[in-house]
Design an enzyme around this catalytic site. Structure first.
Site, PDB file in Angstrom:
ATOM      1  N   CYS A   2      -6.435   6.593   4.101  1.00 46.40           N
ATOM      2  CA  CYS A   2      -5.492   5.846   3.485  1.00 46.40           C
ATOM      3  C   CYS A   2      -5.309   4.490   4.191  1.00 46.40           C
ATOM      4  O   CYS A   2      -4.534   4.551   5.333  1.00 46.40           O
ATOM      5  CB  CYS A   2      -4.134   6.524   2.898  1.00 46.40           C
ATOM      6  SG  CYS A   2      -3.038   5.334   2.059  1.00 46.40           S
ATOM      7  N   GLU A 113      -8.203   2.880  -2.774  1.00 44.95           N
ATOM      8  CA  GLU A 113      -9.362   3.553  -1.888  1.00 44.95           C
ATOM      9  C   GLU A 113     -10.478   2.788  -2.474  1.00 44.95           C
ATOM     10  O   GLU A 113     -10.495   1.888  -3.483  1.00 44.95           O
ATOM     11  CB  GLU A 113      -9.716   4.977  -2.196  1.00 44.95           C
ATOM     12  CG  GLU A 113      -8.889   5.957  -1.355  1.00 44.95           C
ATOM     13  CD  GLU A 113      -8.915   5.704  -0.064  1.00 44.95           C
ATOM     14  OE1 GLU A 113      -9.571   4.926   0.597  1.00 44.95           O
ATOM     15  OE2 GLU A 113      -8.299   6.588   0.721  1.00 44.95           O
TER      16      GLU A 113
END
Length: 241
Positions: A2, A113
């Site tokens: 992340c 992402e």
């Protein structure tokens, strides 16, 4: 992993959602649609008045993203410590002390992402497409995190920093990226935030991937690639053709 996320809630909203101690939770927060490493972000931590206290007091504070171990010589090491793998977090020297007694919740509206597809138009490398991943019901995510204190001796001040735990991505998100943040259910907050010693297996059992189908993922503008860009347009879905 992340590496970017959005956190736009006010301190009063986060205090209500995470039931923090109001006396210690009104911190200055600004909406950030492009939270990036080294920035300050809200985190929820737990404290006890003393070891015999029956309850854990939750507090909302701001911390620097990228955990700086207490033994670090300079803060730049934190740039490589934005994520901690849940599979090894209890063993890694940079994280094991924080895992033992300085655990946190990291609130987020959603996270980004990047999906690397096949190369196009004769290019050697594929163009990475950012996706925004967020709860379908609009709730606030509670990402599992750790926090640490580091003394900046030149400035003679303490720096609070944090990292986000990650796990293998669930099937319907794994095609975008193989890793995703680890989340905590509400009934695990107190145990996770409690600084009292607990067995490693007990803590690891609290960590769960998001329930299948809870999160929605959709492509967004590559403007998020530039950390200087920041606004609600970053989480807007790309128009369909």
């Amino acid at each position: 992993m992340c590496g970017r996320y959005a956190t736009t809630q006010t301190s009063s909203t986060l205090s209500r959602v995470f039931e923090t101690d109001l006396a210690n939770s009104f911190v200055e927060l600004e909406a950030d649609y492009n939270m990036a490493p080294t920035k300050l972000a809200p985190v929820v931590i737990g404290r006890r008045e003393d070891a015999s206290a029956p309850a854990v007091h939750r507090e909302l504070l701001t911390a620097r993203w990228g955990l700086i171990p207490s033994w670090a010589k300079d803060p730049s090491i934190g740039n490589r410590m934005i994520n901690a793998r849940s599979e090894t977090v209890a063993e890694k020297p940079a994280f094991k002390k924080a895992f033992a007694k300085r655990r946190a919740l990291v609130p987020a509206d959603g996270y980004y992402e990047w999906y690397a597809g096949e190369p196009q138009d004769g290019k050697k490398k594929p163009v990475k497409q950012p996706f925004y991943i967020t709860p379908k019901d609009g709730s606030v995510l509670a990402m599992a995190g750790l926090y640490e204190f580091w003394k900046d001796r030149e400035a003679d001040e303490w720096v609070v920093s944090y990292t986000i735990l990650t796990t293998t991505a669930e099937d319907d998100l794994g095609h975008i990226h193989e890793r995703m943040p680890m989340f905590l259910p509400e009934d695990a907050y107190d145990t996770w935030l409690d600084p009292a010693p607990r067995a490693t297996d007990e803590l690891l059992d609290l960590l769960i991937p998001a329930a299948p189908g809870r999160l929605a993922a959709y492509p967004v503008s590559t403007a998020v690639n530039n950390v200087r860009n920041n606004g609600p347009e970053l989480i807007a879905p790309l128009p369909t053709e």
